[in-house]
Scaffold this motif. Structure first.
Motif, PDB file in Angstrom:
ATOM      1  N   GLY A 102       5.123   0.123  -4.954  1.00  0.00           N
ATOM      2  CA  GLY A 102       6.060  -0.865  -5.614  1.00  0.00           C
ATOM      3  C   GLY A 102       6.116  -0.629  -6.970  1.00  0.00           C
ATOM      4  N   ASN A 103       6.310  -1.305  -8.107  1.00  0.00           N
ATOM      5  CA  ASN A 103       6.495  -0.966  -9.387  1.00  0.00           C
ATOM      6  C   ASN A 103       5.328   0.083 -10.113  1.00  0.00           C
ATOM      7  OD1 ASN A 103       8.577  -2.860  -9.701  1.00  0.00           O
ATOM      8  ND2 ASN A 103       6.947  -4.612  -9.841  1.00  0.00           N
ATOM      9  N   MET A 104       4.155  -0.392  -9.770  1.00  0.00           N
ATOM     10  CA  MET A 104       3.151   0.678 -10.439  1.00  0.00           C
ATOM     11  C   MET A 104       3.162   1.857  -9.841  1.00  0.00           C
ATOM     12  SD  MET A 104       2.297  -0.680 -13.269  1.00  0.00           S
ATOM     13  CE  MET A 104       1.601   0.924 -13.841  1.00  0.00           C
ATOM     14  N   ILE A 129      -1.453  -2.130  -4.737  1.00  0.00           N
ATOM     15  CA  ILE A 129      -1.121  -3.303  -3.713  1.00  0.00           C
ATOM     16  C   ILE A 129      -1.426  -4.603  -4.825  1.00  0.00           C
ATOM     17  CG2 ILE A 129      -1.073  -2.552  -1.517  1.00  0.00           C
ATOM     18  CD1 ILE A 129      -3.932  -2.966  -1.518  1.00  0.00           C
ATOM     19  N   LYS A 130      -0.833  -5.839  -4.334  1.00  0.00           N
ATOM     20  CA  LYS A 130      -0.999  -6.845  -5.289  1.00  0.00           C
ATOM     21  C   LYS A 130      -2.583  -7.562  -4.810  1.00  0.00           C
ATOM     22  CE  LYS A 130       3.092  -7.885  -7.505  1.00  0.00           C
ATOM     23  NZ  LYS A 130       2.758  -7.672  -8.724  1.00  0.00           N
ATOM     24  N   PRO A 131      -3.086  -8.130  -5.784  1.00  0.00           N
ATOM     25  CA  PRO A 131      -4.600  -8.707  -5.774  1.00  0.00           C
ATOM     26  C   PRO A 131      -4.638  -9.589  -4.404  1.00  0.00           C
ATOM     27  CG  PRO A 131      -3.814  -8.976  -7.892  1.00  0.00           C
ATOM     28  CD  PRO A 131      -2.644  -8.426  -7.083  1.00  0.00           C
ATOM     29  N   MET A 149      -6.459  -1.082  -9.382  1.00  0.00           N
ATOM     30  CA  MET A 149      -5.703  -1.537 -10.611  1.00  0.00           C
ATOM     31  C   MET A 149      -5.374  -2.995 -10.545  1.00  0.00           C
ATOM     32  SD  MET A 149      -1.861   0.217  -9.701  1.00  0.00           S
ATOM     33  CE  MET A 149      -2.840   1.524  -9.153  1.00  0.00           C
ATOM     34  N   ALA A 150      -6.024  -3.635  -9.523  1.00  0.00           N
ATOM     35  CA  ALA A 150      -5.646  -5.064  -9.571  1.00  0.00           C
ATOM     36  C   ALA A 150      -6.287  -5.897 -10.797  1.00  0.00           C
ATOM     37  CB  ALA A 150      -6.235  -5.719  -8.215  1.00  0.00           C
ATOM     38  N   VAL A 155      -6.958  -5.449   2.717  1.00  0.00           N
ATOM     39  CA  VAL A 155      -6.616  -3.884   2.736  1.00  0.00           C
ATOM     40  C   VAL A 155      -7.975  -2.893   2.769  1.00  0.00           C
ATOM     41  CG1 VAL A 155      -5.688  -1.968   1.727  1.00  0.00           C
ATOM     42  CG2 VAL A 155      -4.378  -3.841   2.127  1.00  0.00           C
ATOM     43  N   LYS A 178      10.611   1.057   0.632  1.00  0.00           N
ATOM     44  CA  LYS A 178       9.972   1.746  -0.234  1.00  0.00           C
ATOM     45  C   LYS A 178       9.549   3.110  -0.032  1.00  0.00           C
ATOM     46  CE  LYS A 178       9.228  -2.148  -3.052  1.00  0.00           C
ATOM     47  NZ  LYS A 178       8.554  -3.253  -2.469  1.00  0.00           N
ATOM     48  N   PRO A 180      -3.092  -0.115 -16.021  1.00  0.00           N
ATOM     49  CA  PRO A 180      -2.167   0.704 -16.406  1.00  0.00           C
ATOM     50  C   PRO A 180      -1.071  -0.334 -16.831  1.00  0.00           C
ATOM     51  CG  PRO A 180      -1.905   0.370 -13.832  1.00  0.00           C
ATOM     52  CD  PRO A 180      -3.079  -0.418 -14.620  1.00  0.00           C
ATOM     53  N   ASP A 233       3.348   2.095   2.600  1.00  0.00           N
ATOM     54  CA  ASP A 233       3.641   0.833   2.306  1.00  0.00           C
ATOM     55  C   ASP A 233       4.165   0.171   3.521  1.00  0.00           C
ATOM     56  OD1 ASP A 233       4.993  -0.594  -0.736  1.00  0.00           O
ATOM     57  OD2 ASP A 233       5.232  -1.445   0.924  1.00  0.00           O
ATOM     58  N   THR A 234       3.852  -1.176   3.414  1.00  0.00           N
ATOM     59  CA  THR A 234       4.299  -2.009   4.535  1.00  0.00           C
ATOM     60  C   THR A 234       5.695  -2.157   4.525  1.00  0.00           C
ATOM     61  OG1 THR A 234       3.728  -3.852   3.346  1.00  0.00           O
ATOM     62  CG2 THR A 234       2.278  -3.188   5.185  1.00  0.00           C
TER      63      THR A 234
HETATM   64  N1  LIG Z   1       3.321  -4.545 -12.444  1.00  0.00           N
HETATM   65  C1  LIG Z   1       2.488  -4.495 -13.667  1.00  0.00           C
HETATM   66  O1  LIG Z   1       3.085  -4.507 -14.795  1.00  0.00           O
HETATM   67  C2  LIG Z   1       1.353  -4.162 -13.349  1.00  0.00           C
HETATM   68  C3  LIG Z   1       0.481  -4.266 -12.162  1.00  0.00           C
HETATM   69  N2  LIG Z   1      -0.806  -4.020 -12.059  1.00  0.00           N
HETATM   70  C4  LIG Z   1      -1.494  -4.157 -10.739  1.00  0.00           C
HETATM   71  O2  LIG Z   1      -0.916  -3.336  -9.858  1.00  0.00           O
HETATM   72  C5  LIG Z   1      -1.093  -3.482  -8.508  1.00  0.00           C
HETATM   73  C6  LIG Z   1       0.422  -3.554  -7.930  1.00  0.00           C
HETATM   74  O3  LIG Z   1       1.259  -4.107  -8.710  1.00  0.00           O
HETATM   75  P1  LIG Z   1       2.911  -3.795  -8.611  1.00  0.00           P
HETATM   76  O4  LIG Z   1       3.131  -2.325  -8.474  1.00  0.00           O
HETATM   77  O5  LIG Z   1       3.680  -4.810  -9.648  1.00  0.00           O
HETATM   78  O6  LIG Z   1       3.044  -4.514  -6.946  1.00  0.00           O
HETATM   79  P2  LIG Z   1       4.412  -4.384  -5.929  1.00  0.00           P
HETATM   80  O7  LIG Z   1       4.580  -5.804  -5.251  1.00  0.00           O
HETATM   81  O8  LIG Z   1       5.527  -3.958  -7.024  1.00  0.00           O
HETATM   82  O9  LIG Z   1       4.025  -3.325  -5.212  1.00  0.00           O
HETATM   83  C7  LIG Z   1       3.091  -3.533  -3.984  1.00  0.00           C
HETATM   84  C8  LIG Z   1       3.670  -2.814  -2.878  1.00  0.00           C
HETATM   85  O10 LIG Z   1       2.670  -2.839  -1.853  1.00  0.00           O
HETATM   86  C9  LIG Z   1       3.217  -3.314  -0.339  1.00  0.00           C
HETATM   87  N3  LIG Z   1       2.167  -3.959   0.082  1.00  0.00           N
HETATM   88  C10 LIG Z   1       1.837  -5.248   0.586  1.00  0.00           C
HETATM   89  N4  LIG Z   1       0.727  -5.196   1.201  1.00  0.00           N
HETATM   90  C11 LIG Z   1       0.651  -3.804   1.963  1.00  0.00           C
HETATM   91  C12 LIG Z   1      -0.420  -3.507   2.733  1.00  0.00           C
HETATM   92  N5  LIG Z   1      -1.180  -3.865   3.375  1.00  0.00           N
HETATM   93  N6  LIG Z   1      -0.519  -2.155   2.936  1.00  0.00           N
HETATM   94  C13 LIG Z   1       0.473  -1.281   1.974  1.00  0.00           C
HETATM   95  N7  LIG Z   1       1.521  -1.735   1.209  1.00  0.00           N
HETATM   96  C14 LIG Z   1       1.432  -3.102   1.109  1.00  0.00           C
HETATM   97  C15 LIG Z   1       4.503  -4.304  -0.945  1.00  0.00           C
HETATM   98  O11 LIG Z   1       5.159  -4.542  -0.051  1.00  0.00           O
HETATM   99  P3  LIG Z   1       6.011  -6.281  -0.206  1.00  0.00           P
HETATM  100  O12 LIG Z   1       6.705  -6.252  -1.297  1.00  0.00           O
HETATM  101  O13 LIG Z   1       6.635  -6.206   1.174  1.00  0.00           O
HETATM  102  O14 LIG Z   1       4.689  -7.167  -0.030  1.00  0.00           O
HETATM  103  C16 LIG Z   1       4.832  -3.666  -2.388  1.00  0.00           C
HETATM  104  O15 LIG Z   1       5.786  -2.691  -1.911  1.00  0.00           O
HETATM  105  C17 LIG Z   1      -1.247  -5.168  -8.427  1.00  0.00           C
HETATM  106  O16 LIG Z   1      -2.753  -5.026  -8.041  1.00  0.00           O
HETATM  107  C18 LIG Z   1      -1.359  -5.377 -10.037  1.00  0.00           C
HETATM  108  O17 LIG Z   1      -2.227  -6.583 -10.469  1.00  0.00           O
HETATM  109  C19 LIG Z   1      -1.665  -3.665 -13.070  1.00  0.00           C
HETATM  110  C20 LIG Z   1      -1.166  -3.377 -14.237  1.00  0.00           C
HETATM  111  C21 LIG Z   1       0.338  -3.927 -14.621  1.00  0.00           C
END
Ligand SMILES: NC(=O)C1=CN([C@@H]2O[C@H](COP(=O)(O)OP(=O)(O)OC[C@H]3O[C@@H](n4cnc5c(N)ncnc54)[C@H](OP(=O)(O)O)[C@@H]3O)[C@@H](O)[C@H]2O)C=CC1
Ligand SMILES: O=C(O)[C@@H]1CCC=N1
Length: 264
Positions: free
Chosen positions: A8-10, A66-68, A91-92, A74, A37, A114, A32-33
């Motif tokens: 995702g974003n990070m 991944i999100k917290p 990074m959660a 996972v 992506k 980050p 990624d699920t």
């Molecule tokens: N965004 C930010 O500014 C910041 C984020 N963080 C931390 O970084 C982490 C990631 O955040 P961010 O990148 O924003 O999140 P995103 O939701 O953008 O990305 C997470 C990705 O992981 C996928 N996903 C969900 N479940 C699984 C799984 N079981 N296995 C593999 N992939 C999976 C999601 O798919 P789907 O969307 O379909 O669920 C999504 O594509 C978080 O823990 C957050 O706390 C830390 C600092 C800054």
């Protein structure tokens, strides 16, 4: 080899930075699920894995992007395939190194905070290492992080504060940019010009603060002529509680990190 669970974003921000800094797409493995992506990653030449297990098997340094809310699932799923030499980079928000180790056992864990400006190579990352990480691994992690951000090594106790300041900070800065631009539009400036003026003003001010090494108050004073226009704006910010709003915003964001910590 470098792995990412979650694209995702990070992950995008970090991988972008790494690719711009001579890390080869061939050395990066992702899962990624969300298949859409993965398609984007594949177009950039990144190796696509069939599962999280696959990422762990192929990489030494694995970023958990991944999100917290899915962390525990996972970690429970992959704990059987984590090798002693693997370095897990978490990074959660709100997930302590100890909480991770409670699930995966005594493995090497790095905790980072980050932020999204990593997308343009201007990120900021706070990092702390657990004591199982050796010097060579530490240097490798530092150089990976430096490919997309300015890096500060810190105590784990401070990560929640960094989460509020630099992790969430870009969201607050974007609100400031948006509000400045809205005011400019209200005063008749076209939207595009308004964003350009607001964005460049923040960028330039940040650069000036960093390069001049002057106190922010001194730099503020340089803009305020006696009896002039800027000091009137400063008075308005004080009257509206701008400083207090910013401080309360950061403190409440920090407290939310603590709340999340207490349930994990
Ligand atoms: N965004 C930010 O500014 C910041 C984020 N963080 C931390 O970084 C982490 C990631 O955040 P961010 O990148 O924003 O999140 P995103 O939701 O953008 O990305 C997470 C990705 O992981 C996928 N996903 C969900 N479940 C699984 C799984 N079981 N296995 C593999 N992939 C999976 C999601 O798919 P789907 O969307 O379909 O669920 C999504 O594509 C978080 O823990 C957050 O706390 C830390 C600092 C800054
Ligand atoms: O809101 C979040 O969960 C993450 C942590 C820091 C920035 N965004």
């Amino acid at each position: 080899m470098i792995g990412f669970i979650g694209c995702g974003n990070m992950a995008n921000a970090m991988i972008n930075g790494m690719l711009k800094n001579n890390i080869k797409s061939d050395d990066i493995f992702v899962y990624d699920t969300d298949k859409s992506k993965l398609e984007i990653m594949s177009k950039n030449g990144i190796n696509i894995c069939k599962s999280s297990h696959d990422v762990f098997k192929k990489s030494k340094y694995i970023f958990l992007a991944i999100k917290p809310n899915v962390y525990s699932d996972v970690l429970n799923d992959v704990k059987g395939v984590i090798e002693d030499g693997s370095v897990i980079i978490s990074m959660a928000a709100g997930f302590k190194i100890d909480s991770i180790k409670q699930i995966i056992g005594s493995k090497k864990v790095v905790r980072i905070m980050p932020n999204t400006p990593a997308l343009v190579g201007e990120g900021f990352t706070a990092v702390c290492f657990d004591n199982l990480i050796d010097e060579k691994e530490k240097n490798t992690v530092m150089s990976l992080l430096k490919s997309f951000s300015c890096v500060v090594e810190t105590k784990e106790n401070y990560i929640n504060a960094y989460s509020a300041i630099s992790g969430s900070g870009p969201a607050f800065a974007f609100i400031f940019i948006e509000a400045m631009a809205d005011a400019a539009v209200l005063l008749g400036i076209p939207r595009e010009e308004a964003y350009k003026a607001a964005q460049q003003t923040l960028l330039g001010s940040s650069k000036l603060a960093m390069l001049s090494q002057k106190h922010p108050g001194e730099l503020k004073d340089m803009v305020c002529s006696p009896g002039g226009t800027t000091i009137e704006g400063v008075r308005t910010l004080e009257e509206k509680g701008f400083r207090s709003a910013v401080i309360e915003c950061i403190v409440n964001t920090y407290k939310k990190n603590l709340d999340i910590n207490s349930i994990r």
